[in-house]
Scaffold this active site. Sequence first.
Site, PDB file in Angstrom:
ATOM      1  N   LYS A 110      14.911  -7.417   2.620  1.00 40.97           N
ATOM      2  CA  LYS A 110      15.869  -7.152   1.880  1.00 40.97           C
ATOM      3  C   LYS A 110      16.301  -8.367   0.997  1.00 40.97           C
ATOM      4  O   LYS A 110      16.032  -9.597   1.321  1.00 40.97           O
ATOM      5  CB  LYS A 110      17.368  -6.575   2.729  1.00 40.97           C
ATOM      6  CG  LYS A 110      16.880  -5.400   3.314  1.00 40.97           C
ATOM      7  CD  LYS A 110      18.089  -4.965   4.247  1.00 40.97           C
ATOM      8  CE  LYS A 110      17.776  -3.545   5.037  1.00 40.97           C
ATOM      9  NZ  LYS A 110      19.076  -2.976   5.663  1.00 40.97           N
ATOM     10  N   HIS A 162       0.937  -0.913   0.041  1.00 40.51           N
ATOM     11  CA  HIS A 162      -0.181   0.037  -0.048  1.00 40.51           C
ATOM     12  C   HIS A 162       0.724   1.372  -0.160  1.00 40.51           C
ATOM     13  O   HIS A 162       1.959   1.267   0.448  1.00 40.51           O
ATOM     14  CB  HIS A 162      -0.883   0.083   1.334  1.00 40.51           C
ATOM     15  CG  HIS A 162      -2.090  -0.774   1.185  1.00 40.51           C
ATOM     16  ND1 HIS A 162      -3.069  -0.438   0.484  1.00 40.51           N
ATOM     17  CD2 HIS A 162      -2.334  -2.181   1.736  1.00 40.51           C
ATOM     18  CE1 HIS A 162      -4.414  -1.409   0.596  1.00 40.51           C
ATOM     19  NE2 HIS A 162      -3.607  -2.253   1.582  1.00 40.51           N
TER      20      HIS A 162
END
Length: 562
Positions: A167, A115
Amino acid sequence: MIASPDLNFDYSPWTFWATASEAQRDAQLERQHLLTGRGGVTIGEKSYISALAMVDPDTLAMGSESLVAAHAYLTGTLAIGDNCTVNAFTVVRGSVSMGDGVRIGAHTSILGFNHSMDPSEPVFRQPLTSKGIVLGDDVWIGSNVVVLDGVTVGSHAVLAAGAVVTKDVPEWAVVGGNPARMIRDRRARPASRGAGDSIRGRLARFADAARDDAPAILARSWDPAAGGSGGGPRGRYVDHPGSPATVRAHCDAIEIADLLLHGVPGQLSREEHAGRLESLQDPVTGLVPEYGPDGLTHSAGLRFGSGPETYYVLAAGYALGLLGRKFKHPVHVVADTGPDDLAARLTQLPWQTEAWESGAWVDAWGTAEYWNLAREPAGQHVSLDALFGWLLTHVNRSSGTWGTPQDETRLKVVNGYYRLTRGTFAQFGLPVPHPERLVDTVLGHAADPRYFSTGRQNACNVLDVVHPLWLARKQTTHRGQDARDWAAAQLDQALSRWQSGAGMAFSASPENSRDNTPGLQGTEMWLSIIWYLADLLGHSEALGYRPRGVHRPEPAMLLPTL
């Protein structure tokens, strides 16, 4: 409930094409045909999609022999290679590309979208964004992992259970934690050992040696002349040659035989072992007394909370369980105590000065509650409700323990924590409170050279650290690498202490001549400790055994929930 054949495939889809009936295969192919008929969907040969999965993609390219299990939720733009598995309750959404041979554990979320979070608008009004997720070949993703949008996971990487991956992950990396961080390279070998002498190889050789020696160890601790006075049976177990016969030695012998031989000690038949232990229980109190100087057990003066009879609630009860039996009588001293009296007794325990004694009391009490419930499964849980209610409202929030750990009391507090949680939270499968604070407390204690430097360890002290760390790991990854480093160092030393034909001593310190002698107690405890240390490192299966008695890792009973 016995699962239907279709449900077996829904949750274990890898069995489908080898064992499904013709009708089941036809139904699966029809399900795939309905999906591919929508357009934008291709499914390779011998792939499987459970009827209980929600598969509603914009596009889906699914390779051969790939599997989607029950309750998986797949949406978005998805590419799944050959020989991939999406296990039960896993979510794969957004833009996600997988190579070949990807394995995704249950309850994992692969979220290739996000979002916007502009503060000028509520989040639900803002557009979705998507960078996409790329998983290489031969990637293993554990259960309860979350992979966030924009991440690329290199081929051959492993994402440990519970990891939150934010990551990119390099090829061959093993990562874990929240947020996930590098643990090691899969290809790395310990500098001091070759591939033929890896930790898994050492564990397997240790277990093989222990199994080979087990009959001799049990025979060594059988005293055929002990007992027999007053009409009692002759022959008793001793911890080691020259020591007195004890009830604990008999229980330890049964645990060792079950662990290593999957049977009973050969000195008696299964019925004889069970009959002897059952006959020891005092029908009035429900406690098991120790052998007296005359070789007989005496019920006079038995008192819950003091003497070996308190520990024998654990030892004799679990030994009987391994024999397929249970106590003949309830543990009356526990069954006859109401919740108000229990709360009063808990409050009176010396938590600040004798945390180990207090924890051992709770361990025995909780275990007695378990035996009483096992005898009458429909019985009331009122006392257990009172027990857990008291514990949860009296735990030290800053340390996660009962009692306050300080320099001179930390040993008793941590050791008492093990005993308390073994007979309560672990035994009944409940989460422990404040697990991160607990890990900090336990690791602080584990760094004390007085108890854990080379040659200073004993079985109680090591067990009372490794079990809390193992238990907390179910709820948190906090300082997971620190815990594994400690476990690796202790395991390396423990594996070297096996003495051929004799087993292991309770204490590693040669200064303690009595406890430094190999015997049944040390052997039984260290076998279990080594399992827990190995399991913290992810290698326990190399041992080929798993504790089932006092030190079992699984809950003995799950309490009913509302």
